[in-house]
Scaffold this active site. Structure first.
Site, PDB file in Angstrom:
ATOM      1  N   ASN A  25      -7.169   0.952  -3.140  1.00  0.00           N
ATOM      2  CA  ASN A  25      -6.683   0.846  -4.492  1.00  0.00           C
ATOM      3  C   ASN A  25      -6.327   2.005  -5.192  1.00  0.00           C
ATOM      4  OD1 ASN A  25      -6.043  -1.800  -3.810  1.00  0.00           O
ATOM      5  ND2 ASN A  25      -8.049  -2.380  -4.550  1.00  0.00           N
ATOM      6  N   LYS A  37      -5.416   6.031  -6.599  1.00  0.00           N
ATOM      7  CA  LYS A  37      -4.266   6.929  -6.438  1.00  0.00           C
ATOM      8  C   LYS A  37      -4.638   8.064  -5.574  1.00  0.00           C
ATOM      9  CE  LYS A  37      -1.477   7.069  -9.045  1.00  0.00           C
ATOM     10  NZ  LYS A  37       0.077   6.629  -8.639  1.00  0.00           N
ATOM     11  N   LYS A  91      -2.978   8.448  -2.267  1.00  0.00           N
ATOM     12  CA  LYS A  91      -2.704   8.291  -0.773  1.00  0.00           C
ATOM     13  C   LYS A  91      -1.624   9.210  -0.394  1.00  0.00           C
ATOM     14  CE  LYS A  91      -2.915   4.073  -1.674  1.00  0.00           C
ATOM     15  NZ  LYS A  91      -3.515   4.036  -3.107  1.00  0.00           N
ATOM     16  N   THR A  92      -0.526   9.048  -1.061  1.00  0.00           N
ATOM     17  CA  THR A  92       0.645   9.999  -0.486  1.00  0.00           C
ATOM     18  C   THR A  92       0.544  11.145  -0.966  1.00  0.00           C
ATOM     19  OG1 THR A  92       2.235   7.988  -1.108  1.00  0.00           O
ATOM     20  CG2 THR A  92       3.089  10.135  -1.011  1.00  0.00           C
ATOM     21  N   THR A  93      -0.153  11.630  -1.774  1.00  0.00           N
ATOM     22  CA  THR A  93      -0.697  13.095  -2.464  1.00  0.00           C
ATOM     23  C   THR A  93      -1.351  13.667  -1.162  1.00  0.00           C
ATOM     24  OG1 THR A  93      -0.484  12.412  -4.634  1.00  0.00           O
ATOM     25  CG2 THR A  93      -1.593  14.456  -4.028  1.00  0.00           C
ATOM     26  N   ARG A  99       0.329  21.629   4.707  1.00  0.00           N
ATOM     27  CA  ARG A  99      -0.885  22.307   5.420  1.00  0.00           C
ATOM     28  C   ARG A  99      -0.266  22.772   6.897  1.00  0.00           C
ATOM     29  NH1 ARG A  99      -5.795  19.386   5.386  1.00  0.00           N
ATOM     30  NH2 ARG A  99      -6.174  20.617   3.574  1.00  0.00           N
ATOM     31  N   PHE A 125       9.903  -0.782  -4.695  1.00  0.00           N
ATOM     32  CA  PHE A 125       8.700  -1.380  -4.478  1.00  0.00           C
ATOM     33  C   PHE A 125       8.953  -2.964  -4.151  1.00  0.00           C
ATOM     34  CE2 PHE A 125       7.717   2.112  -7.268  1.00  0.00           C
ATOM     35  CZ  PHE A 125       6.334   2.417  -6.515  1.00  0.00           C
ATOM     36  N   TRP A 162       7.109  -5.656  -3.375  1.00  0.00           N
ATOM     37  CA  TRP A 162       6.414  -6.673  -4.062  1.00  0.00           C
ATOM     38  C   TRP A 162       7.336  -7.112  -5.456  1.00  0.00           C
ATOM     39  CZ3 TRP A 162       4.087  -2.368  -3.024  1.00  0.00           C
ATOM     40  CH2 TRP A 162       4.123  -1.465  -4.167  1.00  0.00           C
ATOM     41  N   GLU A 209       3.267   4.344   3.044  1.00  0.00           N
ATOM     42  CA  GLU A 209       3.305   3.212   2.554  1.00  0.00           C
ATOM     43  C   GLU A 209       3.732   2.264   3.532  1.00  0.00           C
ATOM     44  OE1 GLU A 209       2.445   3.014  -0.225  1.00  0.00           O
ATOM     45  OE2 GLU A 209       3.102   4.237  -1.699  1.00  0.00           O
TER      46      GLU A 209
END
Length: 173
Positions: free
Chosen positions: A12, A14, A16-18, A26, A68, A70, A105
């Site tokens: 939950n 912040k 994940k994408t970063t 890399r 999004f 949802w 996602e």
């Protein structure tokens, strides 16, 4: 022992994408090709879209969704786009052209049953031997976590939104 890894960034919090973008950059820094596929974030303008242009020829960046899910008014259309995006991702994985394939996602497509879990897992585990796959998103299915070589859970401890600070360019998008 070097081999392709299946990696999952979930939870939950912040980042994940970063984290996935960091891995993509890399790999590109080593001259390795990456296919980065965003499944949900199609409705916004993200800074990473401009940043990856600097890695042209090394990072192929594709936005497959329209926003999004949802919050959608048309879940059936979102599901159709999810299936199209997954067809695209399967082809990218099967091509063997990429050192790393990021499915950003992707967990939402599984969580909302837009795609069947087991056939997706078969593709992820049957990928070319040296290829890495990164999956991001909340609500990662337990079976995906079991099959992954690396799982990182982002946990929300504190977020500026709780203090009324809105999303900012360069931080959230």
């Amino acid at each position: 022992m070097a081999r392709g890894l299946l990696m999952v960034f979930t939870g939950n919090g912040k980042g994940k994408t970063t984290a996935a973008l960091g891995m993509a950059m890399r790999a590109a820094g080593h001259g390795l090709k990456v296919c980065f596929i965003q499944f949900i974030k199609g409705g916004w303008r993200y800074g990473e879209l401009d940043a990856v242009k600097r890695f042209e020829g090394l990072i192929d960046f594709h936005v497959m969704g329209q926003g999004f899910t949802w919050k959608s008014d048309n879940i059936e259309e979102d599901a159709r786009l999810a299936r199209e995006g997954w067809d695209f991702a399967r082809a990218a994985i099967a091509s063997g052209s990429y050192h790393t394939v990021v499915l950003d996602e992707f967990t939402y497509l599984l969580h909302y049953n837009m795609l069947p879990l087991e056939p997706c897992l078969d593709i992820l585990t049957g990928r070319p031997a040296g290829q890495h796959v990164v999956v991001t998103g909340r609500h990662a299915p337990e079976r995906l976590l079991e099959l992954a070589d690396l799982v990182t859970e982002m946990r929300a401890v504190k977020h500026p939104l709780a203090d009324g600070i809105k999303a900012q360019p360069g931080i959230e998008f």
